[in-house]
Design a protein around this motif. Structure first.
Motif, PDB file in Angstrom:
ATOM      1  N   ALA A 137      41.679 -43.961  19.552  1.00 38.81           N
ATOM      2  CA  ALA A 137      41.779 -45.152  20.398  1.00 38.81           C
ATOM      3  C   ALA A 137      40.436 -45.480  21.045  1.00 38.81           C
ATOM      4  N   ALA A 340      45.327 -49.949  20.866  1.00 38.99           N
ATOM      5  CA  ALA A 340      44.347 -48.872  21.044  1.00 38.99           C
ATOM      6  C   ALA A 340      44.024 -48.687  22.522  1.00 38.99           C
ATOM      7  N   CYS A 343      46.975 -46.994  24.078  1.00 32.02           N
ATOM      8  CA  CYS A 343      47.058 -45.601  23.628  1.00 32.02           C
ATOM      9  C   CYS A 343      46.124 -44.731  24.460  1.00 32.02           C
TER      10      CYS A 343
END
Length: 358
Positions: A137, A340, A343
């Motif tokens: 990420a 991302a 995350c």
């Protein structure tokens, strides 16, 4: 209604200029400084910085005239932040929390393109997965920060099975009678199906490609068949796009030595995969465009007319893919970047059941 106080807005701007004017670094520093999991969105930071540069202030200056609508930039921003913090709250409860009528909230949700989705089941993460997902990420966001076109030069790929009897949904199938008729729906042990590969990008979908034998019967995906698809189907589709990146999951057929050699011949080092310089984390369908959008979207469309043959099903798949508007694909890939970001905010844990794109 403001999501951040004047003092908090000033601190966000200060953090931005103290961190190389980087959105990602600003969000990371904000979470550390305030010990929170959710940082201001990119649009919030950009808006505050723009206000500071243009007006020397971080508050929203009122415009001329009388405002009669709640459909304001501030309310839209508040709704977006609320969705990020808790996407599971009902519209009834959220409208009460935000001080908006339910009708106004629904209009704002519709305007910014948010839709409710069912929970997605994912594989349980192993202890070593969290760090790999977090590393991915962070690196993904860095790539996007270095090159704003990164997500628009990315193909995210995957395979899925579509069963011919997939339109049968026992939750939606009802028989009205005075007594339970005890009707059973017989399910084939080996149902007729097709194996579909697609590559999703912000401009188009490469595919569908059907893995099948000469008789048109679905076959499993092994290394030889996958490499043949890459060579004969994917390579011609990307040969005039030298900046394209390619993502795939960690299936054995995808990451075999011969497959990775072929992928490097096609894409150079622009590969997101296990056994590449840009590692793809295991058990992470919640970070991919095919799993988070395409397969669910198609399965909600291709069975509407209840196809009776595998050819009818394949035709439906082709047509529905061709009917996806380009602006939807662009939002899907922008959502990949948002995933991302979230995350990282979740420290590598699986994301919640749904993430909405701005």
């Amino acid at each position: 209604m403001e999501q951040y106080t004047i003092e908090q807005r000033a601190q966000i701007v200060e953090i931005y200029f103290s961190n190389q004017r980087s959105i990602v670094l600003t969000q990371r520093a904000y979470r550390r400084q305030f010990n929170v999991r959710v940082a201001p969105s990119q649009s919030t930071i950009n808006r505050l910085v723009a206000n500071f540069r243009e007006q020397g202030a971080v508050r929203n200056l009122p415009g001329p005239g009388r405002h009669r609508t709640v459909h304001t930039a501030d309310n839209i921003q508040v709704v977006q932040e609320s969705i990020r913090e808790d996407p599971e709250t009902s519209t009834r409860r959220r409208s009460s929390q935000l001080g908006l009528s339910r009708t106004s909230l629904q209009r704002i949700l519709h305007t910014i393109g948010l839709f409710p989705y069912k929970i997605q089941l994912v594989q349980e993460l192993k202890p070593t997965d969290y760090q790999q997902r977090l590393d991915y990420a962070i690196y993904f966001q860095q790539k996007a920060q270095e090159n704003p076109n990164f997500i628009h030069n990315l193909i995210m790929s995957d395979e899925a099975y579509f069963q011919l009897n997939g339109f049968v949904n026992k939750q939606n199938c009802r028989i009205w009678a005075t007594e339970n008729p005890r009707v059973l729906h017989q399910r084939q042990l080996h149902p007729v199906k097709c194996t579909v590969w697609c590559g999703v990008s912000s401009e188009r979908i490469i595919g569908p490609f059907f893995f099948e034998n000469e008789q048109g019967v679905a076959i499993s995906v092994n290394g030889d068949r996958y490499r043949a698809m890459l060579q004969n189907f994917v390579r011609p589709a990307v040969e005039n796009h030298p900046q394209i990146w390619f993502q795939q999951d960690g299936a054995t057929a995808h990451t075999a030595r011969a497959t990775m050699t072929l992928l490097r011949d096609i894409f150079g080092e622009r590969i997101i995969s296990r056994n590449s310089n840009f590692n793809w984390p295991p058990r992470s369908p919640d970070l991919t465009a095919p799993d988070c959008f395409l397969w669910g979207y198609l399965k909600g469309k291709v069975y509407v007319n209840k196809p009776r043959t595998i050819e009818e099903l394949k035709t439906n798949i082709r047509e529905e893919i061709n009917n996806i508007p380009p602006e939807v694909l662009r939002k899907v890939m922008e959502n990949v970047l948002e995933r991302a970001h979230l995350c990282e905010a979740e420290y590598g844990h699986h994301l919640r059941d749904i993430i909405f794109n701005n």
